[in-house]
Each structure stands twice: as C-alpha cells, then as structure tokens.
Scaffold this active site. Structure first.
Site, PDB file in Angstrom:
ATOM      1  N   SER A   1      27.868 -89.207  23.229  1.00 24.21           N
ATOM      2  CA  SER A   1      28.588 -88.645  22.090  1.00 24.21           C
ATOM      3  C   SER A   1      29.098 -87.243  22.386  1.00 24.21           C
ATOM      4  O   SER A   1      29.484 -86.529  21.481  1.00 24.21           O
ATOM      5  CB  SER A   1      27.666 -88.596  20.860  1.00 24.21           C
ATOM      6  OG  SER A   1      26.530 -87.797  21.133  1.00 24.21           O
ATOM      7  N   CYS A   2      29.115 -86.857  23.683  1.00 21.89           N
ATOM      8  CA  CYS A   2      29.547 -85.493  23.970  1.00 21.89           C
ATOM      9  C   CYS A   2      31.053 -85.374  23.809  1.00 21.89           C
ATOM     10  O   CYS A   2      31.782 -86.350  23.783  1.00 21.89           O
ATOM     11  CB  CYS A   2      29.145 -85.076  25.376  1.00 21.89           C
ATOM     12  SG  CYS A   2      30.090 -85.867  26.678  1.00 21.89           S
ATOM     13  N   GLY A   3      31.523 -84.158  23.734  1.00 19.59           N
ATOM     14  CA  GLY A   3      32.958 -83.946  23.599  1.00 19.59           C
ATOM     15  C   GLY A   3      33.287 -83.219  22.321  1.00 19.59           C
ATOM     16  O   GLY A   3      32.430 -82.845  21.542  1.00 19.59           O
TER      17      GLY A   3
END
Length: 281
Positions: A114-116
């Site tokens: 879920s990075c970003g």
C-alpha cells in the site's frame, strides 16, 4: 545467499491426532535498495532475483526505462558492522547522464503493497513520470476464453508455492497465451518488480504486447507498475481497488478482476477484450 525456503518444526493436529513434524516455509528477509550508493527503500521479499527486483522497483519509480539507463547492480559487501555480506543490500548504479527524479524525499522507508502517494497525486505522478505510455499498436486483442485459462497456468508454474503454500506470483503472457516469464515472492508487488526488472535487463521494455497476470487482488501499486512498464493489460484473480480502476481508465490500461473460471469483470479498457456479439435479452 538467502534460501527461498526454510524448515521449521510444527505441531500438527488432524482429527484430534497430535504429531510433530518439520514444515517447509517460504523465506522472508528485508532487502535494502540503494540508488548510486544512497539508501532509497526497504522491502520484505523472498530472496532470489534481487537484482531484477531492485531494477523493476526503479522502473516503477521512473528512474530506469531502458537497459542503457543501467550501469550495474551489486550486493553491498560490508553491509553490517562486522563486515559480513548479508546479501540483503543491493546498490543500483545508473549510467552517466541518467536523470534521477525527485524520489528521495526521505523515501528510505519500509515499502508495502500500500506504499505510495494517495489519490490524485498518485495518478498525476504516474502520468508525468512514465517513459513508456501504453501504446500497443495495433491494439492487443485477447479473448475471454484465453484469459480464463491464465490463472491455472499461473498456478501450475508456481514451483515454490507447491512446497510452501505461502507465495504470490506474477506472470507475463503474450497475446496468444504463451507464458513469457513467471516470478514468485511473498509480495505481489515484488513478484511484478522481478518480472519488469528482468525485462529491462533483457532489453524488452516496453512490454507492449504482454498480459500481466497476478495472484490475489489488483492494487493501485500493481496497476502503476504495469503502466510504467508499458503493459497494456493487467488481470487478477481477485478484486481491484478503486484507485487502480481510476489509474487504468486514465492511462488506457485494460484491467480485469475476479478472473475465476469462465467469469471475470472488466473494469477498464474493455476494447482489448475480443468479445463475440452478445445476445439481446
């Protein structure tokens, strides 16, 4: 070098019968990715194809686009205080003249599925940084029958999953359904990075005639990685996220979800699905 699997003792209970036995588990270790000697990111991954993983990650970040952008990838010796090479730190060295985008905003963080960035900023970032806009000409055309067979073919290619039951996978197929490459990892995003990294190292970007098939769901991050590699179609056995659908619609990516048996949902880019005329009800 880290192993792909490890053995652990487990207590097994089956129908009330208790026994002790060794079990095979997938290995999970951190990988620190450095860019020209500077720490950039840390991801939890299954050891193996580490150089490809790091290269693919940098494709998705807009740093690398072609094999000529890459000078070298090395493991960092002496990564620990006692000088031992853990094979868990890699340094990607770019070729002279490669412009490094502004991705080092204290970005040496733990990366996950879920990075970003979030929302519109994420969509804008992909649109402005990709060097491989989706441009399949003539357009890729894939029939539902061909798509329906991809999950089983992906599963049949998961050699480590057969031993552990604990790995995700991603595969590239051509428009005739032929398997081009498949990678496994504890993280779907890492498996995709390994595919994309291997493609760049082989001089095969953009992947403009490929279908990307992934186990599990289709997150924004996976759609981003497909778009950054110029892949025109992403298919997943589970649901996409709303932001993945938004990105697909904006960039022209065909996004297929819930691909199970003969059923599937097409969330964007349905023109690439070769449909027979439906009966009018």
């Amino acid at each position: 070098m880290g192993r792909v699997t490890e053995r652990r003792k487990v207590v097994r209970i089956r129908d009330g019968v208790v026994s002790s036995r060794p079990d095979t588990l997938v290995t999970e270790e951190p990988l620190e990715i450095r860019l020209n000697g500077k720490p950039l990111a840390i991801t939890m991954r299954t050891p193996g194809d580490d150089f490809a993983l790091a290269v693919g990650f940098l494709v998705s970040e807009g740093v690398l686009a072609t094999a000529s952008d890459l000078r070298n990838v090395v493991y960092c010796a002496g990564a620990t205080a006692d000088g031992v090479n853990t094979y868990n730190v890699v340094d990607v060295q770019t070729a002279p003249g490669v412009r490094i985008p502004d991705i080092t905003l204290e970005r040496n963080v733990y990366t996950t599925s879920s990075c970003g960035l979030c929302g519109k900023a994420s969509l804008d970032a992909v649109r402005t940084t990709t060097r491989h806009p989706i441009a399949d000409s003539p357009p890729l055309r894939v029939g539902p029958e061909l798509l329906a067979g991809l999950p089983d073919r992906l599963r049949a290619s998961q050699r480590v999953f057969d031993r552990t039951g604990g790995l995700h996978a991603a595969a590239l197929f051509d428009e005739a359904g032929e398997l081009l490459d498949v990678r496994e990892d504890v993280g779907r995003h890492n498996a995709v990075d390994k595919l994309v990294g291997r493609a760049l190292q082989g001089g095969n970007l953009p992947l403009s005639r490929a279908v990307l098939m992934v186990s599990g769901r289709a997150s924004f991050e996976l759609a981003q990685k497909a778009v950054m590699a110029g892949i025109p179609m992403l298919a997943a056995v589970s649901a996409p996220s709303s932001l993945a659908v938004d990105l697909a619609a904006e960039t022209g990516l065909t996004l297929v979800g819930f691909l199970r048996g003969s059923s599937m949902n097409v969330y964007a880019g349905e023109d690439r699905i070769a449909l027979r005329a439906a009966a009018q009800g």
